[in-house]
Enzyme design. Sequence first.
Site, PDB file in Angstrom:
ATOM      1  N   HIS A   1       0.963  -1.183  -0.029  1.00  0.00           N
ATOM      2  CA  HIS A   1      -0.069   0.243  -0.030  1.00  0.00           C
ATOM      3  C   HIS A   1       0.955   1.212  -0.036  1.00  0.00           C
ATOM      4  CE1 HIS A   1       0.935  -0.609   4.254  1.00  0.00           C
ATOM      5  NE2 HIS A   1       0.627   0.722   4.511  1.00  0.00           N
TER       6      HIS A   1
ATOM      7  N   ASP B   1       0.614   5.134   1.874  1.00  0.00           N
ATOM      8  CA  ASP B   1      -0.220   5.521   3.001  1.00  0.00           C
ATOM      9  C   ASP B   1      -1.469   6.518   2.876  1.00  0.00           C
ATOM     10  OD1 ASP B   1       1.265   4.406   4.824  1.00  0.00           O
ATOM     11  OD2 ASP B   1       2.883   5.959   5.057  1.00  0.00           O
TER      12      ASP B   1
END
Length: 271
Positions: free
Chosen positions: A103, A105
Amino acid sequence: MPRSALKARPLTHALGAEVTGVDLSRPLEPAVVKEVRDHFHEHQVLFFRDQHIDDVAQRDFAAHFGPLQRFAFLQPVSEDVPEVHAIDIDPSRPKTANSDIWHSDATFLHRPPLGSLLRAVILPDIGGDTLWASMYAAYDALSSRMQRLLDGMTAVHDSSNSASHARNAANTEFEPSVHPVVRTHPVTGRKALFVNKIFTTRLEGLTERENSALLPMLTEHVGSPDFQVRFRWEPGSIALWDNRCTQHYAVADYAQRRRMHRVVIDGDVPV
């Protein structure tokens, strides 16, 4: 003017460099800051070892890269240093974060973070490495036909898939944001794939069936070993990464407490 002792040793062809010859516990000269910033833009994630600094020094170093964010849903480590918050994980307690998924952030924000500065405070004896992947390399590895399809496409980013963000400490919800699937870095001008498994929920302009095929392909593509660097934390270790062109994955393979202090640098609207 004496030449700086700062050096950056690349760790992989895709991204990552270990920086030596700088003491982050002391104020930095503007020329040294520029050197670090140039290496940051070139290597996307920088690693510093044997940097025994406190929260104030960590905040002050991060501030060289832009304004610092303060999140109402993150508890600061101290009222005196509200920009620094802790990521404190004890494997014996229920898990509340999705850090062991590739991912970037907080991409559900209208202005996702520019980057973060993470410092090791308490480490397990074994495990707890963090991996980063270059989204420049992920984009470059796509076929030209796929690049043409994605260029100009937008995607919805939503906090609802993240237990730690879906409803924050202030008991308010974040509205979804729409960002380019391929963003252009504001400094380097390079294109980076900008979708991730936690927050990207839908590619706009596609049917549900098309989404169910293409979005998982892209979020799995970003985790190729060809795009990665892996960092083993030690006491005094610090990582500085560019959230605009990388993703990261915190390996949850440890059985002891792991406490990290993080400062988040404010970003801009992806284009």
